[in-house]
Write a protein that holds these residues in place. Structure first.
Motif, PDB file in Angstrom:
ATOM      1  N   LEU A  11       0.823  -1.209   0.000  1.00 25.56           N
ATOM      2  CA  LEU A  11       0.000   0.000   0.000  1.00 25.56           C
ATOM      3  C   LEU A  11       0.860   1.262   0.000  1.00 25.56           C
ATOM      4  O   LEU A  11       0.581   2.229  -0.735  1.00 25.56           O
ATOM      5  CB  LEU A  11      -0.933  -0.006   1.209  1.00 25.56           C
ATOM      6  CG  LEU A  11      -2.136  -0.936   1.143  1.00 25.56           C
ATOM      7  CD1 LEU A  11      -2.918  -0.890   2.450  1.00 25.56           C
ATOM      8  CD2 LEU A  11      -3.056  -0.546  -0.018  1.00 25.56           C
ATOM      9  N   CYS A  12       1.899   1.249   0.813  1.00 27.49           N
ATOM     10  CA  CYS A  12       2.772   2.425   0.868  1.00 27.49           C
ATOM     11  C   CYS A  12       3.490   2.654  -0.463  1.00 27.49           C
ATOM     12  O   CYS A  12       3.602   3.799  -0.940  1.00 27.49           O
ATOM     13  CB  CYS A  12       3.790   2.267   1.994  1.00 27.49           C
ATOM     14  SG  CYS A  12       3.051   2.293   3.643  1.00 27.49           S
ATOM     15  N   MET A  13       3.965   1.567  -1.063  1.00 24.15           N
ATOM     16  CA  MET A  13       4.636   1.708  -2.361  1.00 24.15           C
ATOM     17  C   MET A  13       3.674   2.216  -3.420  1.00 24.15           C
ATOM     18  O   MET A  13       4.011   3.088  -4.241  1.00 24.15           O
ATOM     19  CB  MET A  13       5.224   0.355  -2.774  1.00 24.15           C
ATOM     20  CG  MET A  13       6.346  -0.133  -1.873  1.00 24.15           C
ATOM     21  SD  MET A  13       7.822   0.931  -1.936  1.00 24.15           S
ATOM     22  CE  MET A  13       8.332   0.673  -3.637  1.00 24.15           C
ATOM     23  N   ALA A  14       2.441   1.697  -3.433  1.00 25.17           N
ATOM     24  CA  ALA A  14       1.461   2.151  -4.418  1.00 25.17           C
ATOM     25  C   ALA A  14       1.095   3.611  -4.194  1.00 25.17           C
ATOM     26  O   ALA A  14       0.973   4.395  -5.155  1.00 25.17           O
ATOM     27  CB  ALA A  14       0.217   1.269  -4.334  1.00 25.17           C
ATOM     28  N   MET A  15       0.911   3.999  -2.932  1.00 22.39           N
ATOM     29  CA  MET A  15       0.576   5.395  -2.638  1.00 22.39           C
ATOM     30  C   MET A  15       1.717   6.323  -3.033  1.00 22.39           C
ATOM     31  O   MET A  15       1.497   7.389  -3.628  1.00 22.39           O
ATOM     32  CB  MET A  15       0.264   5.548  -1.151  1.00 22.39           C
ATOM     33  CG  MET A  15      -1.026   4.902  -0.704  1.00 22.39           C
ATOM     34  SD  MET A  15      -1.205   4.880   1.095  1.00 22.39           S
ATOM     35  CE  MET A  15      -0.973   6.608   1.480  1.00 22.39           C
ATOM     36  N   LEU A  16       2.935   5.925  -2.718  1.00 18.21           N
ATOM     37  CA  LEU A  16       4.079   6.785  -2.996  1.00 18.21           C
ATOM     38  C   LEU A  16       4.321   6.942  -4.493  1.00 18.21           C
ATOM     39  O   LEU A  16       4.448   8.067  -5.011  1.00 18.21           O
ATOM     40  CB  LEU A  16       5.320   6.219  -2.307  1.00 18.21           C
ATOM     41  CG  LEU A  16       6.626   7.014  -2.489  1.00 18.21           C
ATOM     42  CD1 LEU A  16       6.484   8.409  -1.896  1.00 18.21           C
ATOM     43  CD2 LEU A  16       7.789   6.284  -1.842  1.00 18.21           C
ATOM     44  N   ILE A  17       4.360   5.832  -5.220  1.00 11.69           N
ATOM     45  CA  ILE A  17       4.695   5.894  -6.646  1.00 11.69           C
ATOM     46  C   ILE A  17       3.533   6.464  -7.449  1.00 11.69           C
ATOM     47  O   ILE A  17       3.681   7.443  -8.203  1.00 11.69           O
ATOM     48  CB  ILE A  17       5.087   4.499  -7.149  1.00 11.69           C
ATOM     49  CG1 ILE A  17       6.346   4.008  -6.407  1.00 11.69           C
ATOM     50  CG2 ILE A  17       5.322   4.504  -8.650  1.00 11.69           C
ATOM     51  CD1 ILE A  17       6.737   2.588  -6.744  1.00 11.69           C
ATOM     52  N   CYS A  18       2.348   5.859  -7.306  1.00 12.43           N
ATOM     53  CA  CYS A  18       1.209   6.298  -8.114  1.00 12.43           C
ATOM     54  C   CYS A  18       0.752   7.701  -7.732  1.00 12.43           C
ATOM     55  O   CYS A  18       0.346   8.496  -8.591  1.00 12.43           O
ATOM     56  CB  CYS A  18       0.049   5.322  -7.949  1.00 12.43           C
ATOM     57  SG  CYS A  18       0.424   3.659  -8.549  1.00 12.43           S
ATOM     58  N   GLY A  19       0.809   8.035  -6.422  1.00 11.24           N
ATOM     59  CA  GLY A  19       0.415   9.386  -6.021  1.00 11.24           C
ATOM     60  C   GLY A  19       1.334  10.442  -6.582  1.00 11.24           C
ATOM     61  O   GLY A  19       0.877  11.509  -7.046  1.00 11.24           O
ATOM     62  N   ALA A  20       2.656  10.191  -6.584  1.00 11.47           N
ATOM     63  CA  ALA A  20       3.607  11.168  -7.122  1.00 11.47           C
ATOM     64  C   ALA A  20       3.442  11.315  -8.633  1.00 11.47           C
ATOM     65  O   ALA A  20       3.449  12.435  -9.177  1.00 11.47           O
ATOM     66  CB  ALA A  20       5.027  10.739  -6.762  1.00 11.47           C
TER      67      ALA A  20
END
Length: 830
Positions: free
Chosen positions: A331-340
């Motif tokens: 979840l953190c990786m998805a939030m960080l990469i996709c959000g940026a």
């Protein structure tokens, strides 16, 4: 109980007087008349109202300690545990029980080998008689924390449970607009006064419970509350210091159930303090005060201590911590990469007029140009942290739709994020689901195991007591009630109604005549009938001791049992009238064990009373008792030899997973086997009628094997019938192989006859290593499996040897007078 002492000659008609006096009592006569000598007693163990001040340590506890010591030392059941382990465990137990007496484990090392087994543990339990003595503070604490120990504890637990439900429900209902009123036109609506009163009463009850438990925790030995914790402390190799009163209080406060209790009552007192110093805050609608009141919902979490579903979920989450960390990482990786990425794609262009970023929002119709043009709107992606909300909603496949990409690149990124979340997040979610299913199964298995342990504890104690003190069998009477099915053949086809157990008052040292009446409630036995039972049986017994003239005689006399009546028996629904046809069987052990240590029961049966739920039998059964010390010693010696066959605490792991599958024993075993295990399930010895000299207390595994003997004998008879046919087929195969080898041998003999003659000795090149030296159609066929030796004088005999699979080579040259040293009976004359 009434004891009659006879003078001189025994009164043979006293039993008749007792029965007649009982009839007068039922008819309303005066029970104090001289002929009335029996008092009714109902031996039924019920939960006490208060926690008892003394509680004897049960044998099942020592069995658990013994099993834990075996696992700690790595020894098997037969090997036992070192003597030092027993010394350490019992000294720790005495310290917990606050017993200052000395303990010497060497007195229980019967064979002086420094090892103690289960037999020695049983003697320890019987001799030491460990008793748990509770103080007044501990009894109050156990009433509040362990409701199973007393009826008052159950009532207290029920009251607290109702208070929790009432408090949570009133708080939820008080938020409804129809349940509020305004103190003034401009004031904020507040709940009705009734809700405040209900909350005050519930908080007062919670406070009393919390303060009582808190004050008692300082004086309570917490080891006595948790049996598993006590067993662990008795068997561990680490030093176990006794906690002080302050340490006990701190441990109790910091435990998570008590933290929840504190969080449930603390907001109410904070609210009271705030209202006392700032009365106007309530009407002003202070948000902090609302938050404090909201914490009252935590009271509902107290229910988690009382519901199995919450316990299962908590265990599953603890077991799935690694999967949860993987899920959080994804979840953190998805939030960080996709959000940026989406922030830069959907940020748009800065508009100085509105001083904000704008992005394409779609197309609209332009009146001047009469065509569709691109329309821009304020971008919701103002920063990367604000983009995390969209990434979290998308990765968890929730998709609120409040924030969504509008550009082509943003939509492609969103699609990749969705596919990524479906593929990656499903992996740890599957692990969590599997752990939840595993925990659920294990919890069910644990509950069934606990139930079986409780059911077997009493049986094991009875059986062990009988092994240590064989004379205790003489005081046991086993009662069974059946419905006569009318099928015949044996008791196997009768319907089980219920069973009971009675312990007689037989004193070998007393010459008094004892008479007593019992009203025995029937109990269930799931191995014989998978249903609940009801009803009770009325019995009357009279014990008349006899003089001991034979040296070594322990007990001698006559026992007369009168089966009076029964009531409230279960009905049989498949029968025409729906009413049972009951009869009673009595199992008694009137004779001491024989020379091999086996003890024989004697079974008596009453007549059947048809179509009656309250049958009256009034049948007298007589048993002549004779117990000798030699039989008791033989039984003790037998138990010493079989000490390794200790009764099991729980079913094996395979039985656990199949449940704790003993609950379905009645469907898995034959009814005949269930009948044969009746006495063993009640802690009574059982003998197979076909083996009168078998040990009295056979383990269940042995009993099962004995029950399988008829089936095994039938299989042996079937194999015996097939043996002639198989023998014929093997003989045919042998003859075929002989013919084949004979033809091969004849062919090689022809080669041998055409070969040149050599010297007078047998000259040949030896066969390769590992091949048979001599092979032919004669006696040397015995070197091949399945071949039958033939007559060496047969003219068809030939000597050859093989070299691989390509045929026969290296012919032998046979000269007159030749003889094989390894086979002297084979010559060229043959």
């Amino acid at each position: 109980m009434v004891i009659l002492q006879s003078h001189g000659r025994r009164d043979e008609g006293s039993l008749v007087e007792v029965v007649s006096s009982m009839a007068r009592m039922r008819a309303g006569a005066d029970p104090s008349s001289p002929s009335c000598c029996c008092a009714s007693r109902r031996p039924h163990r019920r939960t006490p109202w208060l926690v008892p001040a003394e509680h004897p340590m049960e044998l099942i506890f020592f069995r658990k300690v013994y099993a834990k010591l075996l696992s700690q030392t790595g020894n098997s059941e037969a090997a036992g545990v070192p003597l030092i382990c027993l010394q350490r465990s019992m000294c720790r137990l005495r310290r917990v029980l606050q017993d200052d007496s000395e303990f010497d484990a060497k007195q229980y090392d019967l064979n002086s080998d420094g090892i103690v087994g289960w037999w020695e543990f049983c003697i320890l339990w019987r001799k030491e008689q460990f008793v748990m003595r509770l103080s007044r503070w501990e009894r109050i604490f156990l009433t509040l924390e362990d409701p199973v120990r007393s009826r008052l504890g159950r009532l207290t637990s029920l009251a607290v449970l109702l208070a929790i439900l009432l408090s949570a429900t009133s708080f939820i209902v008080s938020t409804m607009p129809t349940m509020k009123y305004q103190q003034c036109p401009d004031c904020e609506p507040i709940p009705l006064e009734i809700f405040e009163t209900m909350d005050t009463v519930c908080v007062a009850l919670f406070t009393i419970e919390y303060l009582l438990s808190l004050s008692c925790s300082a004086f309570t030995r917490t080891e006595l509350v948790n049996e598993d914790d006590l067993i662990e402390k008795l068997s561990t190799d680490y030093m176990i210091p006794m906690p002080t009163k302050g340490q006990r209080v701190i441990r109790w406060i910091l435990s998570w159930p008590n933290l929840i209790d504190l969080a449930a009552i603390l907001p109410s007192y904070v609210d009271m303090v705030v209202q006392a110093f700032h009365p106007g805050l309530r009407n002003e609608g202070n948000s902090n005060l609302k938050l404090i009141r909201l914490v009252r919902v935590v009271r509902a979490a107290r229910l988690g201590r009382r519901f199995e579903a919450v316990i299962i979920i908590a265990r599953a989450m603890r077991r799935s911590m690694r999967a949860l960390w993987v899920l959080l990482l994804n979840l953190c990786m998805a939030m960080l990469i996709c959000g940026a990425i989406l922030f830069f794609l959907e940020q748009g262009e800065y508009n100085p007029e509105i001083k904000a970023f704008e992005r394409p929002a779609g197309h609209g119709w332009h009146e001047k140009t009469q065509r569709y043009v691109e329309v821009k709107a304020r971008s919701p992606f103002l920063s990367i942290p604000e983009s995390f909300w969209w990434a979290l909603v998308t990765s968890t496949t929730v998709g609120y739709g409040d924030v969504a990409p509008t550009t082509a690149a943003g939509k492609i990124t969103a699609g990749l994020a969705m596919v990524w979340s479906l593929c990656v997040l499903a992996l740890p979610v599957g692990v969590i689901g599997n752990n939840f299913q595993t925990v659920w199964t294990e919890y069910d298995t644990e509950k069934r195991n606990e139930k079986e342990v409780k059911e077997n504890a009493r049986r094991m104690a009875k059986l062990t007591l009988g092994n240590i003190d064989p004379l205790s069998y003489s005081r046991m009477v086993y009662v069974e009630v059946y419905h006569n099915g009318g099928v015949g053949f044996s008791q196997t086809n009768d319907i089980f109604i219920g069973e009971a157990e009675l312990e007689l008052d037989l004193d070998p040292e007393s010459a008094l005549v004892v008479s007593n009446q019992f009203c025995l409630p029937l109990v269930e036995n799931r191995a014989k009938a998978n249903r609940k039972v009801s009803g009770e049986v009325n019995l009357l017994y009279k014990w008349t001791p006899a003089e001991h003239r034979t040296p070594g005689t322990i007990l001698k006399g006559e026992l007369v049992i009168t089966v009076l009546s029964a009531r409230h028996l279960a009905a049989v629904d498949w029968k025409g009238s729906g009413i049972s046809d009951p009869y009673v069987t009595l199992t008694v052990y009137p004779e001491s064990p024989n020379a091999s240590g086996a003890i024989e029961p004697k079974v008596e049966r009453t007549e059947t009373v048809f179509d009656e739920l309250k049958p009256m039998w009034n049948e007298v059964k007589k048993f002549n008792f004779f117990w000798h010390q030699d039989g008791v010693n033989a039984k003790l010696e037998l138990e010493r030899r079989n000490a390794t066959f200790a009764p099991k605490l729980m079913p094996t792991s395979t039985t656990k997973s199949s449940g704790l599958e003993r609950s379905g024993t009645s469907s898995a075993r034959s009814r005949g086997l269930q009948r044969s295990q009746t006495r063993e399930d009640f802690g009574l010895p059982h003998l197979n009628p076909n083996r009168p000299n078998a040990p009295a207390d056979l383990p269940k595994t042995t009993a099962t094997l004995l029950a399988d003997i008829p089936r095994m004998q039938e299989e042996v008879r079937t194999l015996t019938n097939l043996l002639p046919k198989l023998t014929s087929e093997v003989q045919t195969l042998r003859e075929g192989m002989s013919s084949i080898m004979f033809e091969l041998g004849m062919m090689e003999m022809r080669r041998t006859m055409d070969a040149p003659q050599g010297p007078s000795d047998v000259e040949h090149r030896g066969p390769p290593s590992g091949m048979p030296k001599v092979l032919g159609a004669g006696a040397n066929f015995a070197t091949m499996p399945g071949m039958v030796p033939e007559d060496p004088s047969d003219e068809k005999f030939a000597l050859v040897h093989t070299d691989g699979l390509d045929g026969f080579e290296d012919a032998l040259t046979i000269t007159p007078g030749w003889q094989d040293d390894a086979h002297p009976h084979l010559t060229n004359d043959s």
